[in-house]
Design a protein around this motif. Structure first.
Motif, PDB file in Angstrom:
ATOM      1  N   VAL A   1       1.128  55.452  68.453  1.00 45.07           N
ATOM      2  CA  VAL A   1       2.080  54.438  68.892  1.00 45.07           C
ATOM      3  C   VAL A   1       1.628  53.805  70.210  1.00 45.07           C
ATOM      4  O   VAL A   1       1.292  54.518  71.161  1.00 45.07           O
ATOM      5  CB  VAL A   1       3.493  55.026  69.074  1.00 45.07           C
ATOM      6  CG1 VAL A   1       4.501  53.915  69.354  1.00 45.07           C
ATOM      7  CG2 VAL A   1       3.915  55.816  67.853  1.00 45.07           C
ATOM      8  N   TYR A   2       1.651  52.480  70.236  1.00 48.64           N
ATOM      9  CA  TYR A   2       1.370  51.732  71.453  1.00 48.64           C
ATOM     10  C   TYR A   2       2.647  51.044  71.936  1.00 48.64           C
ATOM     11  O   TYR A   2       3.371  50.420  71.154  1.00 48.64           O
ATOM     12  CB  TYR A   2       0.282  50.686  71.222  1.00 48.64           C
ATOM     13  CG  TYR A   2      -1.081  51.289  71.036  1.00 48.64           C
ATOM     14  CD1 TYR A   2      -1.792  51.812  72.116  1.00 48.64           C
ATOM     15  CD2 TYR A   2      -1.672  51.356  69.777  1.00 48.64           C
ATOM     16  CE1 TYR A   2      -3.041  52.380  71.954  1.00 48.64           C
ATOM     17  CE2 TYR A   2      -2.924  51.924  69.599  1.00 48.64           C
ATOM     18  CZ  TYR A   2      -3.607  52.437  70.695  1.00 48.64           C
ATOM     19  OH  TYR A   2      -4.838  53.005  70.524  1.00 48.64           O
ATOM     20  N   GLY A   3       2.898  51.165  73.226  1.00 48.94           N
ATOM     21  CA  GLY A   3       4.043  50.510  73.827  1.00 48.94           C
ATOM     22  C   GLY A   3       3.684  49.117  74.311  1.00 48.94           C
ATOM     23  O   GLY A   3       2.619  48.909  74.897  1.00 48.94           O
ATOM     24  N   ILE A   4       4.567  48.167  74.049  1.00 39.29           N
ATOM     25  CA  ILE A   4       4.389  46.778  74.459  1.00 39.29           C
ATOM     26  C   ILE A   4       5.420  46.458  75.546  1.00 39.29           C
ATOM     27  O   ILE A   4       6.615  46.726  75.366  1.00 39.29           O
ATOM     28  CB  ILE A   4       4.603  45.805  73.281  1.00 39.29           C
ATOM     29  CG1 ILE A   4       3.797  46.233  72.058  1.00 39.29           C
ATOM     30  CG2 ILE A   4       4.260  44.369  73.694  1.00 39.29           C
ATOM     31  CD1 ILE A   4       2.311  46.199  72.257  1.00 39.29           C
ATOM     32  N   TYR A   5       4.967  45.877  76.633  1.00 40.51           N
ATOM     33  CA  TYR A   5       5.885  45.537  77.723  1.00 40.51           C
ATOM     34  C   TYR A   5       6.802  44.391  77.310  1.00 40.51           C
ATOM     35  O   TYR A   5       6.358  43.410  76.700  1.00 40.51           O
ATOM     36  CB  TYR A   5       5.101  45.129  78.969  1.00 40.51           C
ATOM     37  CG  TYR A   5       6.006  44.752  80.125  1.00 40.51           C
ATOM     38  CD1 TYR A   5       6.518  45.732  80.967  1.00 40.51           C
ATOM     39  CD2 TYR A   5       6.354  43.424  80.348  1.00 40.51           C
ATOM     40  CE1 TYR A   5       7.356  45.397  82.019  1.00 40.51           C
ATOM     41  CE2 TYR A   5       7.205  43.078  81.399  1.00 40.51           C
ATOM     42  CZ  TYR A   5       7.691  44.073  82.227  1.00 40.51           C
ATOM     43  OH  TYR A   5       8.527  43.731  83.251  1.00 40.51           O
ATOM     44  N   ASP A   6       8.075  44.521  77.661  1.00 38.32           N
ATOM     45  CA  ASP A   6       9.019  43.419  77.512  1.00 38.32           C
ATOM     46  C   ASP A   6       9.971  43.467  78.690  1.00 38.32           C
ATOM     47  O   ASP A   6      10.377  44.560  79.123  1.00 38.32           O
ATOM     48  CB  ASP A   6       9.796  43.526  76.201  1.00 38.32           C
ATOM     49  CG  ASP A   6      10.600  42.270  75.914  1.00 38.32           C
ATOM     50  OD1 ASP A   6      10.004  41.270  75.472  1.00 38.32           O
ATOM     51  OD2 ASP A   6      11.818  42.281  76.171  1.00 38.32           O
TER      52      ASP A   6
ATOM     53  N   ALA B   1       5.488  58.136  77.001  1.00 38.29           N
ATOM     54  CA  ALA B   1       5.796  58.532  75.624  1.00 38.29           C
ATOM     55  C   ALA B   1       4.772  58.023  74.620  1.00 38.29           C
ATOM     56  O   ALA B   1       4.509  58.683  73.610  1.00 38.29           O
ATOM     57  CB  ALA B   1       7.192  58.017  75.242  1.00 38.29           C
ATOM     58  N   ALA B   2       4.192  56.847  74.875  1.00 35.34           N
ATOM     59  CA  ALA B   2       3.271  56.218  73.920  1.00 35.34           C
ATOM     60  C   ALA B   2       1.853  56.762  74.074  1.00 35.34           C
ATOM     61  O   ALA B   2       1.503  57.375  75.079  1.00 35.34           O
ATOM     62  CB  ALA B   2       3.277  54.710  74.124  1.00 35.34           C
ATOM     63  N   ASP B   3       1.032  56.519  73.062  1.00 35.42           N
ATOM     64  CA  ASP B   3      -0.380  56.891  73.124  1.00 35.42           C
ATOM     65  C   ASP B   3      -1.178  55.926  73.994  1.00 35.42           C
ATOM     66  O   ASP B   3      -2.293  56.230  74.416  1.00 35.42           O
ATOM     67  CB  ASP B   3      -0.971  56.916  71.707  1.00 35.42           C
ATOM     68  CG  ASP B   3      -0.348  58.021  70.866  1.00 35.42           C
ATOM     69  OD1 ASP B   3      -0.598  59.198  71.161  1.00 35.42           O
ATOM     70  OD2 ASP B   3       0.400  57.696  69.929  1.00 35.42           O
ATOM     71  N   GLY B   4      -0.598  54.768  74.228  1.00 31.28           N
ATOM     72  CA  GLY B   4      -1.188  53.761  75.100  1.00 31.28           C
ATOM     73  C   GLY B   4      -0.146  52.687  75.308  1.00 31.28           C
ATOM     74  O   GLY B   4       0.804  52.574  74.531  1.00 31.28           O
ATOM     75  N   ALA B   5      -0.293  51.898  76.356  1.00 32.53           N
ATOM     76  CA  ALA B   5       0.683  50.853  76.635  1.00 32.53           C
ATOM     77  C   ALA B   5      -0.018  49.669  77.286  1.00 32.53           C
ATOM     78  O   ALA B   5      -0.977  49.846  78.028  1.00 32.53           O
ATOM     79  CB  ALA B   5       1.793  51.382  77.544  1.00 32.53           C
TER      80      ALA B   5
END
Length: 218
Positions: free
Chosen positions: A180-185, A198-202
């Motif tokens: 899972v990759y986190g995307i900034y918003d 929490a994510a594997d990458g962001a």
């Protein structure tokens, strides 16, 4: 990565500001203000669940269906004409698609809203599968929608990569056994540090997203 599963609002679509304004306008019409915890409370809910929650929380006399009709009417113009893709999203999708990676969407959004946006940006046909939380028994605070999407693709969860902007959904996709990759918003900026953990990458936009093997940005 055999398949990439994308959330829509706040991930592929830069649309969370639309909903922040709708919440503000909707409650202002009724002499109410948006509580600080409201957006977090409804972020992972399905639309109908959000309507039920809103009716109950604010003691509204209207039905959940009436709320949904009003929200759709308020959002339809923005999705059909102004909601943009996140920076770098279209190019990134094209790169994945060109590398043979299968694309899917897992969303809580309603088709009547997101389909016009996808069509306007010319990417609707790029997704082999589009799944909504209405197809499963629980919202994005549970892994159901991600497992359902993988099943529809006939791809093992371990071979799927998920792109999400919400902390609860990131944790659920991880629980499904996916990368899972986190995307900034901006709407979830206060949770960004937690999302990164929490994510594997962001990353902040898709110009920073990991490319398929052998590809470079130059």
């Amino acid at each position: 990565m055999k398949a990439a599963i994308f959330d829509l609002d706040g991930t592929l679509l830069d649309s969370m500001g639309v909903w922040t304004q709708i919440d503000r306008d909707f409650l202002t019409r009724r002499g109410l203000v948006v509580p600080e915890d409201y957006m977090d409370a409804v972020a992972s809910m399905r639309f109908y669940e959000t309507a039920v929650y809103t009716v109950e929380r604010f003691g509204l006399s209207e039905s959940p269906d009436a709320l949904l009709r009003e929200w759709y009417a308020m959002a339809a113009d923005a999705y059909g004409h102004t909601v943009a893709l996140k920076r770098g999203a279209k190019d990134y999708l094209a790169r994945l698609r060109g590398s043979g990676i299968r694309l899917a969407i897992a969303t809580s959004a309603a088709p009547a809203l997101y389909l016009p946006a996808l069509r306007r940006h010319g990417i609707e046909s790029w997704f082999e599968v589009i799944c909504t939380t209405d197809e499963v028994s629980r919202d994005k605070s549970a892994p159901d929608i991600f497992l359902h999407t993988a099943e529809r693709l006939a791809v093992a969860p371990a071979d799927c990569v998920v792109f999400e902007d919400l902390l609860a959904a990131i944790r659920s996709a991880k629980a499904a056994g996916m990368t899972v990759y986190g995307i900034y918003d901006a709407a979830s900026a206060e949770r960004w540090a937690e999302i990164c953990r929490a994510a594997d990458g962001a990353f902040h936009d898709f110009t920073e997203a990991p490319l398929p093997d052998g590809q470079s940005r130059t």
